[in-house]
Design an enzyme around this catalytic site. Structure first.
Site, PDB file in Angstrom:
ATOM      1  CD  GLU A  17       2.112   8.224  23.545  1.00  0.00           C
ATOM      2  OE1 GLU A  17       2.654   8.132  22.387  1.00  0.00           O
ATOM      3  OE2 GLU A  17       2.150   9.456  24.038  1.00  0.00           O
ATOM      4  NE  ARG A  50       1.325  19.167  15.370  1.00  0.00           N
ATOM      5  CZ  ARG A  50       1.919  18.827  14.358  1.00  0.00           C
ATOM      6  NH1 ARG A  50       1.558  19.327  13.503  1.00  0.00           N
ATOM      7  NH2 ARG A  50       3.173  18.320  14.407  1.00  0.00           N
ATOM      8  CG  HIS A  96      -0.589   8.303  19.270  1.00  0.00           C
ATOM      9  ND1 HIS A  96      -0.209   9.111  18.523  1.00  0.00           N
ATOM     10  CD2 HIS A  96      -0.451   8.629  20.451  1.00  0.00           C
ATOM     11  CE1 HIS A  96       0.905   9.644  19.273  1.00  0.00           C
ATOM     12  NE2 HIS A  96       0.706   9.391  20.328  1.00  0.00           N
ATOM     13  CG  HIS A 144      -1.563  11.954  24.619  1.00  0.00           C
ATOM     14  ND1 HIS A 144      -2.147  11.280  23.362  1.00  0.00           N
ATOM     15  CD2 HIS A 144      -0.138  11.959  23.862  1.00  0.00           C
ATOM     16  CE1 HIS A 144      -1.389  10.828  22.484  1.00  0.00           C
ATOM     17  NE2 HIS A 144      -0.171  11.220  22.736  1.00  0.00           N
TER      18      HIS A 144
END
Ligand code: ZN
Length: 315
Positions: free
Chosen positions: A118, A195, A100, A175
């Site tokens: 996150e 991605r 991200h 991740h």
């Protein structure tokens, strides 16, 4: 108004995805749309899934509407959007390897959107489960090289996990959640994901879109473990054990294990609660595994009782 009328009990939004399974129904008793349900957006005010208040004074309103029209519930906090999003993720199969952006990059390249920090609390996982966090490239050039050459096995850093583990994923961290894992995710309210690699899988005969150049732009190299995660330390109390999991710029997340009856002040702008195990009550209202709610500003003292584990977050 009765004090408990102010509690924002939320109706989760379920998401069908290729890699999902049925544990959101089997373990959490949610109504799921199919045998491939991967995400429960439990506390969300995002366009892609906006939770409704289930009962009480604000029954039937969306969390994003409350944020717009009743900012006093959230301590008149500034910002266009409710800041956090809490999900339960059931990964039956591996998710793609992703990364991200941070706020700055997202603002420039993604129409003023937020970046995404996150964190993951492992609710349950298979005995030999693992996840991907970080990579083995020494620097940015090597990141680009390894990705362009498709050397993903050597690139990604895979680590074993067990129930109760906790991870903070900074923006720029490669991740992936792997199959056989159930996670409670607390994140910035953003849905921007690049991605990097999808194991060469095909969906309806086609590979899913990759975002190679944006990924290389934002991946931090070399990988460094997040410094925000606090040393795991449980503070034991008579009716509650408490563990601070992480404190960062965007959120604080803690775990609370209630075994008895405890009264606490609501002294934050808001408190988000997810019951992850057991059952009990908040101020006499029954809550159980799978219940998610927000205590707004000015709620005052509240009493939790029963035998249950909760994840609490605020900012
Ligand atoms: Zn992510």
């Amino acid at each position: 108004m009765k004090q408990t009328e102010q509690i924002l009990f939320l109706e989760p939004v379920m998401k069908e995805v290729l890699w999902g399974g049925t544990r959101l129904r089997d373990d959490y008793h949610y109504a799921i749309p199919s045998e491939h349900t991967g995400e429960c957006w439990a506390v969300s005010a995002h366009d892609h899934g906006d939770c409704l208040v289930a009962c009480g004074a604000y029954q039937g309103q969306t969390l994003s509407r409350l944020w717009k029209e009743h900012r006093e519930l959230f301590g008149d906090m500034e910002g266009e959007r409710f800041p956090l999003l809490v999900k339960i993720i059931d990964a039956k199969q591996d998710l793609s390897i992703q990364v991200h952006p941070d706020d700055e990059y997202a603002k420039q390249k993604e129409n003023g959107s937020f970046g995404k920090m996150e964190c993951w609390y492992i609710l349950d996982c298979d005995q030999d489960a693992s996840i991907v966090i970080g990579h083995h490239a020494k620097n940015k050039e090597e990141v680009a090289q390894m990705i362009h050459e498709g050397r993903f096995e050597a690139f990604i850093r895979t680590i074993p996990i067990k129930k109760g583990d906790f991870f903070q994923i900074n923006p720029g961290t490669v991740h992936a959640i792997k199959g056989g894992t159930l996670i409670l995710e607390t994140q910035q309210n953003s849905d921007i994901t690049y991605r990097v690699y999808d194991y060469g899988r095909l969906t309806n005969g086609k590979p899913r879109e990759l975002h190679i150049e944006k990924s290389i732009d934002v991946i931090q190299a070399p990988f460094e473990e997040s410094a925000a995660v606090t040393k795991r330390e449980i503070k034991q109390g008579q009716a509650m054990d408490r563990e601070m999991l992480v404190t960062c710029k965007y959120y604080t997340v803690e775990k609370q294990d209630v075994h008895g009856n405890i009264t606490m002040p609501q002294d934050k702008r808001f408190l988000i609660y997810s019951v992850i195990d057991g059952k009990g009550m908040i101020d006499g209202v029954t809550i159980k595994k799978g219940t998610h709610f927000i205590l707004p500003t000015g709620y005052g003292d509240f009493t939790l009782e029963g035998t249950m584990s909760l994840i609490c977050s605020y900012c």
